[in-house]
Design a protein around this motif. Sequence first.
Motif, PDB file in Angstrom:
ATOM      1  N   PRO A  29       1.088  -1.043   0.039  1.00 24.24           N
ATOM      2  CA  PRO A  29       0.094   0.006   0.304  1.00 24.24           C
ATOM      3  C   PRO A  29       0.983   1.274   0.008  1.00 24.24           C
ATOM      4  O   PRO A  29       1.688   1.330   0.756  1.00 24.24           O
ATOM      5  CB  PRO A  29      -0.690  -0.014   1.219  1.00 24.24           C
ATOM      6  N   SER A  30       0.625   2.245  -0.760  1.00 23.75           N
ATOM      7  CA  SER A  30       1.113   3.507  -0.732  1.00 23.75           C
ATOM      8  C   SER A  30       0.331   4.777  -0.537  1.00 23.75           C
ATOM      9  O   SER A  30      -1.024   4.493  -0.399  1.00 23.75           O
ATOM     10  CB  SER A  30       1.769   3.608  -2.564  1.00 23.75           C
ATOM     11  N   GLU A  31       0.934   5.604   0.269  1.00 20.49           N
ATOM     12  CA  GLU A  31       0.047   6.524   1.129  1.00 20.49           C
ATOM     13  C   GLU A  31      -0.855   7.444   0.284  1.00 20.49           C
ATOM     14  O   GLU A  31       0.410   7.897  -0.535  1.00 20.49           O
ATOM     15  CB  GLU A  31       0.741   7.167   2.027  1.00 20.49           C
ATOM     16  N   VAL A  32      -1.828   7.583   0.601  1.00 16.44           N
ATOM     17  CA  VAL A  32      -2.646   8.576  -0.283  1.00 16.44           C
ATOM     18  C   VAL A  32      -2.390   9.892   0.059  1.00 16.44           C
ATOM     19  O   VAL A  32      -2.887  11.112   1.173  1.00 16.44           O
ATOM     20  CB  VAL A  32      -3.815   7.964  -0.534  1.00 16.44           C
ATOM     21  N   TRP A  33      -1.725  11.110  -0.276  1.00 13.21           N
ATOM     22  CA  TRP A  33      -1.749  12.300   0.164  1.00 13.21           C
ATOM     23  C   TRP A  33      -2.912  13.402   0.342  1.00 13.21           C
ATOM     24  O   TRP A  33      -3.338  14.269   1.107  1.00 13.21           O
ATOM     25  CB  TRP A  33      -0.655  12.606  -0.375  1.00 13.21           C
ATOM     26  N   THR A  34      -3.440  12.872  -1.082  1.00 14.37           N
ATOM     27  CA  THR A  34      -4.634  13.970  -1.370  1.00 14.37           C
ATOM     28  C   THR A  34      -6.123  12.892  -2.630  1.00 14.37           C
ATOM     29  O   THR A  34      -5.287  12.101  -3.487  1.00 14.37           O
ATOM     30  CB  THR A  34      -3.984  15.437  -2.405  1.00 14.37           C
ATOM     31  N   CYS A  35      -6.432  13.914  -2.289  1.00 17.02           N
ATOM     32  CA  CYS A  35      -8.343  12.921  -3.264  1.00 17.02           C
ATOM     33  C   CYS A  35      -9.014  14.084  -3.342  1.00 17.02           C
ATOM     34  O   CYS A  35      -9.461  15.549  -2.507  1.00 17.02           O
ATOM     35  CB  CYS A  35      -8.528  11.882  -2.799  1.00 17.02           C
ATOM     36  N   SER A  36     -10.277  14.300  -4.382  1.00 15.48           N
ATOM     37  CA  SER A  36     -10.522  15.108  -4.731  1.00 15.48           C
ATOM     38  C   SER A  36     -12.143  15.014  -5.535  1.00 15.48           C
ATOM     39  O   SER A  36     -11.892  13.710  -6.551  1.00 15.48           O
ATOM     40  CB  SER A  36     -10.267  16.286  -5.193  1.00 15.48           C
ATOM     41  N   PHE A  37     -12.994  15.035  -5.642  1.00 13.25           N
ATOM     42  CA  PHE A  37     -14.172  15.272  -6.762  1.00 13.25           C
ATOM     43  C   PHE A  37     -13.979  15.959  -7.813  1.00 13.25           C
ATOM     44  O   PHE A  37     -12.979  17.438  -7.162  1.00 13.25           O
ATOM     45  CB  PHE A  37     -15.411  15.174  -6.414  1.00 13.25           C
ATOM     46  N   LEU A  38     -13.438  15.995  -8.811  1.00 10.80           N
ATOM     47  CA  LEU A  38     -13.414  16.861 -10.336  1.00 10.80           C
ATOM     48  C   LEU A  38     -14.996  17.166 -10.793  1.00 10.80           C
ATOM     49  O   LEU A  38     -16.187  17.059  -9.793  1.00 10.80           O
ATOM     50  CB  LEU A  38     -13.321  15.275 -11.714  1.00 10.80           C
ATOM     51  N   ARG A  39     -14.215  18.891 -10.309  1.00 11.37           N
ATOM     52  CA  ARG A  39     -15.955  19.724  -9.841  1.00 11.37           C
ATOM     53  C   ARG A  39     -16.741  19.388 -11.478  1.00 11.37           C
ATOM     54  O   ARG A  39     -15.977  19.271 -12.562  1.00 11.37           O
ATOM     55  CB  ARG A  39     -14.738  21.137  -9.956  1.00 11.37           C
ATOM     56  N   GLY A  40     -17.939  19.173 -10.928  1.00 10.40           N
ATOM     57  CA  GLY A  40     -18.705  19.788 -12.007  1.00 10.40           C
ATOM     58  C   GLY A  40     -19.292  17.717 -12.822  1.00 10.40           C
ATOM     59  O   GLY A  40     -20.184  17.831 -13.394  1.00 10.40           O
ATOM     60  N   ASN A  41     -18.610  17.197 -11.849  1.00 11.85           N
ATOM     61  CA  ASN A  41     -18.437  15.457 -12.799  1.00 11.85           C
ATOM     62  C   ASN A  41     -18.154  14.699 -10.614  1.00 11.85           C
ATOM     63  O   ASN A  41     -17.490  14.641  -9.975  1.00 11.85           O
ATOM     64  CB  ASN A  41     -17.953  14.668 -13.564  1.00 11.85           C
ATOM     65  N   GLU A  42     -20.253  14.487 -10.195  1.00  6.94           N
ATOM     66  CA  GLU A  42     -19.786  14.287  -9.689  1.00  6.94           C
ATOM     67  C   GLU A  42     -19.656  12.372  -8.764  1.00  6.94           C
ATOM     68  O   GLU A  42     -19.870  11.787  -8.165  1.00  6.94           O
ATOM     69  CB  GLU A  42     -21.314  13.655  -8.516  1.00  6.94           C
ATOM     70  N   ASN A  43     -19.073  11.729 -10.675  1.00  5.48           N
ATOM     71  CA  ASN A  43     -18.944  10.334 -10.324  1.00  5.48           C
ATOM     72  C   ASN A  43     -16.922   9.933 -10.603  1.00  5.48           C
ATOM     73  O   ASN A  43     -16.566   9.274 -10.885  1.00  5.48           O
ATOM     74  CB  ASN A  43     -19.788   9.731 -11.787  1.00  5.48           C
ATOM     75  N   VAL A  44     -16.462  11.628 -11.264  1.00  4.49           N
ATOM     76  CA  VAL A  44     -15.418  10.948 -10.820  1.00  4.49           C
ATOM     77  C   VAL A  44     -13.681  11.837  -9.997  1.00  4.49           C
ATOM     78  O   VAL A  44     -14.011  12.708  -9.577  1.00  4.49           O
ATOM     79  CB  VAL A  44     -14.577  12.436 -12.127  1.00  4.49           C
ATOM     80  N   VAL A  45     -13.132  10.607  -9.901  1.00  9.06           N
ATOM     81  CA  VAL A  45     -12.013  11.121  -8.146  1.00  9.06           C
ATOM     82  C   VAL A  45     -11.243  11.119  -8.531  1.00  9.06           C
ATOM     83  O   VAL A  45     -10.859  10.767  -9.699  1.00  9.06           O
ATOM     84  CB  VAL A  45     -12.426  10.239  -6.760  1.00  9.06           C
ATOM     85  N   MET A  46     -10.785  11.898  -7.953  1.00  4.41           N
ATOM     86  CA  MET A  46      -8.765  11.979  -8.570  1.00  4.41           C
ATOM     87  C   MET A  46      -8.036  11.708  -7.143  1.00  4.41           C
ATOM     88  O   MET A  46      -8.601  12.315  -6.135  1.00  4.41           O
ATOM     89  CB  MET A  46      -7.621  13.485  -9.083  1.00  4.41           C
ATOM     90  N   SER A  47      -7.321  11.389  -6.697  1.00  4.31           N
ATOM     91  CA  SER A  47      -6.174  10.904  -6.160  1.00  4.31           C
ATOM     92  C   SER A  47      -4.544  10.777  -6.752  1.00  4.31           C
ATOM     93  O   SER A  47      -3.995  10.516  -7.729  1.00  4.31           O
ATOM     94  CB  SER A  47      -6.672   9.563  -5.626  1.00  4.31           C
ATOM     95  N   GLY A  48      -3.902  11.264  -5.342  1.00  6.93           N
ATOM     96  CA  GLY A  48      -2.543  11.377  -5.302  1.00  6.93           C
ATOM     97  C   GLY A  48      -1.649  10.557  -4.155  1.00  6.93           C
ATOM     98  O   GLY A  48      -2.501  10.766  -3.638  1.00  6.93           O
ATOM     99  N   ALA A  49      -0.251   9.794  -4.646  1.00  5.83           N
ATOM    100  CA  ALA A  49      -0.279   9.104  -3.874  1.00  5.83           C
ATOM    101  C   ALA A  49       1.035   9.762  -3.744  1.00  5.83           C
ATOM    102  O   ALA A  49       1.575   9.599  -4.543  1.00  5.83           O
ATOM    103  CB  ALA A  49      -0.749   7.569  -3.244  1.00  5.83           C
ATOM    104  N   ASP A  50       2.165   8.248  -2.378  1.00  2.00           N
ATOM    105  CA  ASP A  50       3.216   8.328  -2.310  1.00  2.00           C
ATOM    106  C   ASP A  50       3.915   7.736  -3.317  1.00  2.00           C
ATOM    107  O   ASP A  50       5.284   6.932  -3.772  1.00  2.00           O
ATOM    108  CB  ASP A  50       4.395   7.285  -1.389  1.00  2.00           C
ATOM    109  N   ASP A  51       3.039   6.823  -5.071  1.00  2.00           N
ATOM    110  CA  ASP A  51       3.780   5.830  -5.484  1.00  2.00           C
ATOM    111  C   ASP A  51       4.267   6.806  -7.144  1.00  2.00           C
ATOM    112  O   ASP A  51       4.007   6.651  -8.284  1.00  2.00           O
ATOM    113  CB  ASP A  51       2.698   4.602  -6.033  1.00  2.00           C
TER     114      ASP A  51
END
Length: 103
Positions: free
Chosen positions: A64-86
């Motif tokens: 597992p790689s620590e996930v540092w950030t995540c957010s819904f894509l503005r204007g689309n409630e079905n899309v999430v973006m995430s960024g991590a230590d990987d």
Amino acid sequence: WNGFMDAFGGSSSGATSDQIVSSYSNGTLALHNIACDRLSNDDKKSCNIEETHRWNAHTMFGCPSEVWTCSFLRGNENVVMSGADDCSLKIWDIRRTQRPTHK
């Protein structure tokens, strides 16, 4: 998140519902429903947060790689973006979380 903040803005119906996404050090992302109800006529609200879905989002060398950030894509409630230590930014369709739609 913007919708969640609107839940505290005095909706005339008195009841609101929305979602937030959260990230974890164990490489997972989770969706949560937030439901708020007006308690009385004095603008106080009671909110309940419930986790509805969790998935493995990021790994590095099979761990597992620590996930540092995540957010819904503005204007689309079905899309999430995430960024991590990987060192990756992933885009997820929350209706199908078996694999990211883009990495």
